[in-house]
Enzyme design. Structure first.
Site, PDB file in Angstrom:
ATOM      1  CG  PHE A 170     154.679 -30.064  77.510  1.00  5.55           C
ATOM      2  CD1 PHE A 170     155.827 -29.891  78.292  1.00  5.55           C
ATOM      3  CD2 PHE A 170     153.809 -28.974  77.389  1.00  5.55           C
ATOM      4  CE1 PHE A 170     156.104 -28.683  78.919  1.00  5.55           C
ATOM      5  CE2 PHE A 170     154.080 -27.749  78.007  1.00  5.55           C
ATOM      6  CZ  PHE A 170     155.227 -27.611  78.771  1.00  5.55           C
ATOM      7  CE1 TYR A 222     160.069 -28.659  88.385  1.00 10.30           C
ATOM      8  CE2 TYR A 222     157.746 -29.086  88.761  1.00 10.30           C
ATOM      9  CZ  TYR A 222     158.991 -29.518  88.368  1.00 10.30           C
ATOM     10  OH  TYR A 222     159.162 -30.803  87.948  1.00 10.30           O
TER      11      TYR A 222
HETATM   12  C1  LIG Z   1     159.597 -33.969  92.939  1.00 13.58           C
HETATM   13  C2  LIG Z   1     160.992 -34.627  92.898  1.00 13.58           C
HETATM   14  C3  LIG Z   1     161.541 -34.495  91.487  1.00 13.58           C
HETATM   15  C4  LIG Z   1     161.868 -33.890  93.911  1.00 13.58           C
HETATM   16  O1  LIG Z   1     163.207 -34.361  93.792  1.00 13.58           O
HETATM   17  P1  LIG Z   1     164.257 -34.253  95.021  1.00 13.58           P
HETATM   18  O2  LIG Z   1     165.577 -34.627  94.498  1.00 13.58           O
HETATM   19  O3  LIG Z   1     163.694 -34.994  96.171  1.00 13.58           O
HETATM   20  O4  LIG Z   1     164.192 -32.692  95.343  1.00 13.58           O
HETATM   21  P2  LIG Z   1     165.327 -31.880  96.155  1.00 13.58           P
HETATM   22  O5  LIG Z   1     165.934 -32.763  97.196  1.00 13.58           O
HETATM   23  O6  LIG Z   1     166.257 -31.215  95.221  1.00 13.58           O
HETATM   24  O7  LIG Z   1     164.400 -30.811  96.870  1.00 13.58           O
HETATM   25  C5  LIG Z   1     164.598 -29.429  96.739  1.00 13.58           C
HETATM   26  C6  LIG Z   1     163.577 -28.731  97.595  1.00 13.58           C
HETATM   27  O8  LIG Z   1     162.265 -28.980  97.061  1.00 13.58           O
HETATM   28  C7  LIG Z   1     161.429 -29.537  98.075  1.00 13.58           C
HETATM   29  N1  LIG Z   1     160.543 -30.506  97.405  1.00 13.58           N
HETATM   30  C8  LIG Z   1     160.928 -31.590  96.722  1.00 13.58           C
HETATM   31  N2  LIG Z   1     159.831 -32.234  96.248  1.00 13.58           N
HETATM   32  C9  LIG Z   1     158.762 -31.533  96.662  1.00 13.58           C
HETATM   33  C10 LIG Z   1     157.366 -31.707  96.481  1.00 13.58           C
HETATM   34  N3  LIG Z   1     156.854 -32.749  95.801  1.00 13.58           N
HETATM   35  N4  LIG Z   1     156.531 -30.783  97.015  1.00 13.58           N
HETATM   36  C11 LIG Z   1     157.026 -29.736  97.704  1.00 13.58           C
HETATM   37  N5  LIG Z   1     158.375 -29.519  97.901  1.00 13.58           N
HETATM   38  C12 LIG Z   1     159.222 -30.423  97.386  1.00 13.58           C
HETATM   39  C13 LIG Z   1     162.378 -30.184  99.051  1.00 13.58           C
HETATM   40  O9  LIG Z   1     161.786 -30.338 100.305  1.00 13.58           O
HETATM   41  C14 LIG Z   1     163.530 -29.217  99.041  1.00 13.58           C
HETATM   42  O10 LIG Z   1     163.194 -28.105  99.844  1.00 13.58           O
HETATM   43  P3  LIG Z   1     164.299 -27.266 100.650  1.00 13.58           P
HETATM   44  O11 LIG Z   1     165.227 -26.686  99.586  1.00 13.58           O
HETATM   45  O12 LIG Z   1     163.528 -26.227 101.372  1.00 13.58           O
HETATM   46  O13 LIG Z   1     165.000 -28.253 101.530  1.00 13.58           O
HETATM   47  C15 LIG Z   1     160.925 -36.117  93.282  1.00 13.58           C
HETATM   48  O14 LIG Z   1     160.398 -36.252  94.565  1.00 13.58           O
HETATM   49  C16 LIG Z   1     160.093 -36.968  92.341  1.00 13.58           C
HETATM   50  O15 LIG Z   1     160.630 -37.547  91.414  1.00 13.58           O
HETATM   51  N6  LIG Z   1     158.769 -37.034  92.578  1.00 13.58           N
HETATM   52  C17 LIG Z   1     157.875 -37.870  91.789  1.00 13.58           C
HETATM   53  C18 LIG Z   1     157.804 -37.460  90.334  1.00 13.58           C
HETATM   54  C19 LIG Z   1     157.399 -36.023  90.141  1.00 13.58           C
HETATM   55  O16 LIG Z   1     156.430 -35.547  90.726  1.00 13.58           O
HETATM   56  N7  LIG Z   1     158.150 -35.305  89.280  1.00 13.58           N
HETATM   57  C20 LIG Z   1     157.868 -33.962  88.920  1.00 13.58           C
HETATM   58  C21 LIG Z   1     157.153 -33.974  87.633  1.00 13.58           C
HETATM   59  S1  LIG Z   1     156.588 -32.364  87.171  1.00 13.58           S
END
Ligand SMILES: CC(C)(COP(=O)(O)OP(=O)(O)OC[C@H]1O[C@@H](n2cnc3c(N)ncnc32)[C@H](O)[C@@H]1OP(=O)(O)O)[C@@H](O)C(=O)NCCC(=O)NCCS
Length: 413
Positions: free
Chosen positions: A413, A127
């Protein structure tokens, strides 16, 4: 609309929109799948759903991304303010790393009416790029109850009792509000949220007992603290080694704090106690003769994202008098960019745009991390995230932003 390239070959359009009232189960299902747990939404979850505050990414009629904000308040230094509580952030595994989260986050952050958004992060790397700062440390405790040697409970201990779950919400609510008056980082709960918090479905207990609702009454009979906890029987080769899991702990007075912890640390047959939501300044170790038997692990607790700099900075109070000009950069919310004159003390604050030369320059991420008073701004200056333009201004601002009571969120939450 966004565009994803699936498997590197097929282009497909996806739409980002607000969810509709009847879509909760699909929404919850996508998030559960992303987090790898079995979705089993109940009636209270559906009632708490605010569809107009929930965003979905939809591809070919199928949900591929979710993020929602809940309308709740949060204690911040010297005040309790509205804060968008962001949760249920998930992207379908087949659609990851194609910008869906970025799309959801940027739309959500631009639309929230509150001056702050807060969340718990599943992973700390996610984030920061969206301007969230890690604003509160949380301490997880594991106590070896055979060796911890608790000091005796105070003699003026009032009395302890257990409440039945049906009566508890109305009686516990004022104590949580009391804690909000003392410690930043604590989220408020509506009556419905209290009912959801105290739900205790047997198939969600993970082999533990039903939840105990332990309360403390002062000498006049008024409630001044509570602990929510569960036990788990464990019969080890060396004898009984039951486990005590403390889910939530609130105490408004030292006597209640000591009496409740003393009870939990001395339960018969118990060998281990766990508690996951201690603050950095948690006084628990003061109550035991052997703090070495109290293992402490530091982790990220609440993340904060200021969405309206002027409003957010004027909403909180400051530990010392402050009068500085800050220059804030924000890649996502353009309206936040610019210089602000921040003035304030323990009773009032203003933060208004100015043309004056900046004393301190920083991005919204560092300002957000320091917002709850638990991360000194100087920490970020040490790695270049904050720049001091006027000698002495950084120390003054750091001291004013910091707060004598460490923030912590006591609930995921
Ligand atoms: C985490 C999650 C929401 C990311 O969604 P996504 O659509 O793949 O993310 P994006 O493609 O928009 O990525 C945006 C950027 O964040 C980075 N990023 C995404 N997930 C990441 C992670 N888990 N750790 C570190 N960086 C991450 C990407 O590499 C990308 O980086 P860049 O802009 O330098 O290329 C998804 O992987 C997911 O659902 N994970 C499992 C559930 C979870 O952990 N949810 C969060 C709950 S708090």
């Amino acid at each position: 609309m966004g565009r994803v390239t699936m498997l590197g070959m097929v282009n497909s359009e996806y739409e980002v929109r607000a969810a509709q009232a009847g879509e909760y189960d699909q929404f919850a299902g996508l998030f559960a799948a992303a987090m790898m747990f079995e979705s089993s939404p109940g009636e209270l979850d559906r009632e708490l759903f605010e569809p107009e505050r929930a965003l979905v990414a939809v591809d070919g009629g199928q949900f591929v991304g979710t993020a929602k904000a809940m309308t709740r308040d949060l204690s911040v230094p010297g005040a309790v303010v509205p804060a968008a509580h962001v949760t249920a952030v998930g992207v379908r595994a087949t659609h990851r790393r194609r910008g869906i989260l970025s799309n959801l986050m940027s739309r959500q952050l631009r639309e929230v009416p509150e001056a702050l958004a807060v969340l718990w992060a599943s992973e700390p790397g996610i984030y920061g790029r969206f301007g969230y700062g890690s604003a509160a440390w949380g301490v997880s405790y594991e106590a070896d109850l055979r060796n911890i040697k608790p000091y005796p409970a105070p003699s003026d201990a009032g009395r302890l009792e257990e409440l039945p779950a049906e009566d508890a919400a109305a009686q516990l609510a004022p104590m949580l509000q009391g804690l909000q008056g003392k410690r930043p980082g604590v989220s408020g709960r509506s009556e419905l949220e209290w009912r959801r918090r105290l739900e205790d479905k047997p198939d969600h207990r993970g082999g533990k007992t039903a939840r105990h609702i332990l309360v403390h009454r002062d000498e006049a009979g008024a409630l001044d603290g509570y602990a929510l906890w569960r036990g788990k029987m464990n019969w080890a080769p060396g004898g009984p080694a039951n486990e005590v899991s403390v889910e939530e702990f609130v105490a408004l007075h030292p006597t209640a704090y000591h009496a409740l912890w003393h009870h939990l640390l001395t339960l018969d047959l118990a060998g281990k106690l766990e508690y996951g939501h201690g603050a950095l300044d948690e006084p628990l170790q003061q109550l035991v003769a052997n703090p070495m038997a109290l293992t402490r692990r530091l982790g990220e607790s609440l993340w904060v994202r200021i969405t309206d700099v002027g409003r957010a900075m004027a909403q909180r109070r400051y530990a010392t008098n402050v009068d500085v000009v800050i220059d804030v950069t924000d890649d996502l919310i353009k309206a936040n960019n610019g210089r602000y004159r921040l003035t304030g003390d323990t009773d009032q604050a203003t933060c208004a745009p100015t043309e004056a030369a900046p004393d301190v320059s920083l991005s919204v991420r560092e300002l957000s991390a320091a917002y709850l008073g638990g991360r000194p701004l100087s920490e970020f200056a040490a790695t270049g995230g904050v720049t001091e333009n006027t000698v002495g201004a950084l120390n003054k601002l750091t001291t004013a932003l910091y707060w004598p009571v460490a923030p912590v969120s006591i609930e995921i939450f």
